[in-house]
Write a protein that holds these residues in place. Structure first.
Motif, PDB file in Angstrom:
ATOM      1  N   PHE A 100      -7.185   2.618   4.917  1.00 59.99           N
ATOM      2  CA  PHE A 100      -7.173   2.131   3.533  1.00 59.99           C
ATOM      3  C   PHE A 100      -5.896   2.590   2.842  1.00 59.99           C
ATOM      4  N   VAL A 101      -5.150   1.623   2.350  1.00 57.37           N
ATOM      5  CA  VAL A 101      -3.886   1.905   1.674  1.00 57.37           C
ATOM      6  C   VAL A 101      -4.022   1.567   0.193  1.00 57.37           C
ATOM      7  N   ARG A 102      -3.667   2.518  -0.656  1.00 50.08           N
ATOM      8  CA  ARG A 102      -3.641   2.263  -2.094  1.00 50.08           C
ATOM      9  C   ARG A 102      -2.223   1.876  -2.503  1.00 50.08           C
ATOM     10  N   VAL A 103      -2.101   0.770  -3.233  1.00 51.72           N
ATOM     11  CA  VAL A 103      -0.783   0.325  -3.691  1.00 51.72           C
ATOM     12  C   VAL A 103      -0.788   0.180  -5.212  1.00 51.72           C
ATOM     13  N   THR A 104       0.383   0.244  -5.795  1.00 50.45           N
ATOM     14  CA  THR A 104       0.548  -0.022  -7.216  1.00 50.45           C
ATOM     15  C   THR A 104       0.922  -1.493  -7.384  1.00 50.45           C
ATOM     16  N   VAL A 105       0.151  -2.200  -8.199  1.00 52.71           N
ATOM     17  CA  VAL A 105       0.422  -3.612  -8.462  1.00 52.71           C
ATOM     18  C   VAL A 105       1.042  -3.731  -9.847  1.00 52.71           C
ATOM     19  N   HIS A 106       2.176  -4.408  -9.927  1.00 53.96           N
ATOM     20  CA  HIS A 106       2.882  -4.585 -11.191  1.00 53.96           C
ATOM     21  C   HIS A 106       2.474  -5.904 -11.847  1.00 53.96           C
ATOM     22  N   PRO A 107       2.701  -6.059 -13.149  1.00 49.40           N
ATOM     23  CA  PRO A 107       2.294  -7.295 -13.836  1.00 49.40           C
ATOM     24  C   PRO A 107       2.833  -8.572 -13.209  1.00 49.40           C
ATOM     25  N   ASP A 108       3.999  -8.495 -12.548  1.00 46.89           N
ATOM     26  CA  ASP A 108       4.544  -9.696 -11.910  1.00 46.89           C
ATOM     27  C   ASP A 108       3.969  -9.929 -10.518  1.00 46.89           C
ATOM     28  N   ASP A 111       4.866   1.685  -3.942  1.00 46.80           N
ATOM     29  CA  ASP A 111       4.272   3.022  -3.797  1.00 46.80           C
ATOM     30  C   ASP A 111       2.978   3.033  -2.979  1.00 46.80           C
ATOM     31  N   PRO A 112       2.985   2.510  -1.738  1.00 46.40           N
ATOM     32  CA  PRO A 112       1.768   2.553  -0.923  1.00 46.40           C
ATOM     33  C   PRO A 112       1.450   3.974  -0.454  1.00 46.40           C
ATOM     34  N   LYS A 113       0.172   4.311  -0.469  1.00 45.14           N
ATOM     35  CA  LYS A 113      -0.282   5.628  -0.015  1.00 45.14           C
ATOM     36  C   LYS A 113      -1.598   5.461   0.728  1.00 45.14           C
ATOM     37  N   ILE A 114      -1.744   6.155   1.846  1.00 46.12           N
ATOM     38  CA  ILE A 114      -3.011   6.151   2.571  1.00 46.12           C
ATOM     39  C   ILE A 114      -3.883   7.240   1.960  1.00 46.12           C
ATOM     40  N   GLU A 125       2.585   2.152  10.339  1.00 48.53           N
ATOM     41  CA  GLU A 125       2.517   0.685  10.375  1.00 48.53           C
ATOM     42  C   GLU A 125       1.736   0.144   9.185  1.00 48.53           C
ATOM     43  N   ALA A 126       0.680   0.840   8.783  1.00 44.03           N
ATOM     44  CA  ALA A 126      -0.090   0.422   7.607  1.00 44.03           C
ATOM     45  C   ALA A 126       0.786   0.455   6.354  1.00 44.03           C
ATOM     46  N   LEU A 127       1.610   1.494   6.230  1.00 40.57           N
ATOM     47  CA  LEU A 127       2.514   1.602   5.079  1.00 40.57           C
ATOM     48  C   LEU A 127       3.597   0.519   5.136  1.00 40.57           C
ATOM     49  N   ARG A 128       4.094   0.231   6.326  1.00 40.24           N
ATOM     50  CA  ARG A 128       5.111  -0.815   6.468  1.00 40.24           C
ATOM     51  C   ARG A 128       4.556  -2.175   6.048  1.00 40.24           C
ATOM     52  N   LEU A 129       3.315  -2.459   6.471  1.00 43.70           N
ATOM     53  CA  LEU A 129       2.680  -3.727   6.103  1.00 43.70           C
ATOM     54  C   LEU A 129       2.509  -3.841   4.591  1.00 43.70           C
ATOM     55  N   ALA A 130       2.059  -2.748   3.976  1.00 43.28           N
ATOM     56  CA  ALA A 130       1.853  -2.761   2.532  1.00 43.28           C
ATOM     57  C   ALA A 130       3.162  -3.019   1.793  1.00 43.28           C
ATOM     58  N   MET A 159      -6.775  -1.243  -3.675  1.00 40.12           N
ATOM     59  CA  MET A 159      -7.042  -0.704  -2.345  1.00 40.12           C
ATOM     60  C   MET A 159      -6.971  -1.826  -1.310  1.00 40.12           C
ATOM     61  N   ILE A 160      -6.190  -1.617  -0.243  1.00 37.33           N
ATOM     62  CA  ILE A 160      -6.012  -2.637   0.793  1.00 37.33           C
ATOM     63  C   ILE A 160      -6.501  -2.088   2.132  1.00 37.33           C
ATOM     64  N   PRO A 161      -7.524  -2.690   2.743  1.00 39.23           N
ATOM     65  CA  PRO A 161      -7.978  -2.245   4.065  1.00 39.23           C
ATOM     66  C   PRO A 161      -7.182  -2.950   5.168  1.00 39.23           C
ATOM     67  N   ILE A 162      -6.716  -2.181   6.128  1.00 35.47           N
ATOM     68  CA  ILE A 162      -5.965  -2.745   7.262  1.00 35.47           C
ATOM     69  C   ILE A 162      -6.639  -2.278   8.548  1.00 35.47           C
TER      70      ILE A 162
END
Length: 212
Positions: free
Chosen positions: A137-145, A150-153, A166-171, A193-196
């Motif tokens: 599970f990777v947490r990312v910051t989503v911006h208004p656009d 800033d992906p973090k496991i 690889e999970a961070l690279r994909l994010a 939260m993004i599951p890979i």
């Protein structure tokens, strides 16, 4: 004959009035509908300088809008400010209270969840020698656009560091998400939260069991 002439004159005048009214309404509608922001970005509507959740220009007849102005609101959001009579404003508020409201923010992968799974399948690189199946599970910051940073496991990091990288690279490679905000004051960055899932090549996993 005189009566017929009067009737014809009334009909002609009515048609002229209708045509003039239609043109005025149509012009105003076109003015309101010109592009305010880029595709998929939220547009907020203000009535008499007041934002009303759920309210939109379709609630007001075009010929009842006294003024329409495009500018930024106090939060910096590109918005459409409409001026209507106090009577119409009261009706708009009453109608808006009857509407069901969704989430404060809606965030989707372009094309939906199915396209997200396709994108992961096409872009994931299974580390050499990887065995079994696991989900990171990777947490990312989503911006208004819709951009990602800033992906973090933060849940279930793999013991295999190559999987984590690889999970961070994909994010980091994700395309822009489609983001829609429903409240002006909430147009800001948020977490998603993004599951890979990583699976051993050539193996099929069903409820945790592996079959070749």
């Amino acid at each position: 004959m005189k009566k017929l002439f009067l009737i014809s004159l009334i009909i002609v005048q009515s048609c002229i009035v209708f045509a003039q009214s239609y043109c005025v309404n149509d012009t105003l509608v076109k003015e309101i509908r010109f592009p305010l922001t880029e595709l998929d970005k939220t547009v907020f509507y203000y009535f008499n300088n007041e934002w009303i959740q759920g309210a939109n220009p379709s609630m007001v007849p075009a010929d009842s809008i006294q003024k329409a102005e495009v500018k930024n609101d106090k939060y910096g959001n590109r918005s459409l400010f409409l001026t209507v009579s106090p009577e119409f404003l009261a009706q708009i508020k009453a109608d808006a209270r009857k509407l069901w409201y969704g989430p404060d923010v809606d965030c989707k992968f372009p094309g939906g969840n199915g396209k997200f799974k396709e994108w992961i399948a096409e872009n994931i690189r299974i580390p050499e020698g990887f065995k079994g199946s696991e989900r990171v599970f990777v947490r990312v910051t989503v911006h208004p656009d819709g951009s990602i940073s800033d992906p973090k496991i933060i849940r279930r990091p793999s013991k295999n560091e190559a999987v984590n990288q690889e999970a961070l690279r994909l994010a980091n490679a994700l395309p822009k998400f489609r983001v829609k905000y429903y409240i002006p004051s909430l147009v800001k960055n948020f977490y998603c939260m993004i599951p890979i899932t990583f699976s051993e090549p050539g193996a099929i996993f069903i409820r945790g069991d592996k079959s070749n």
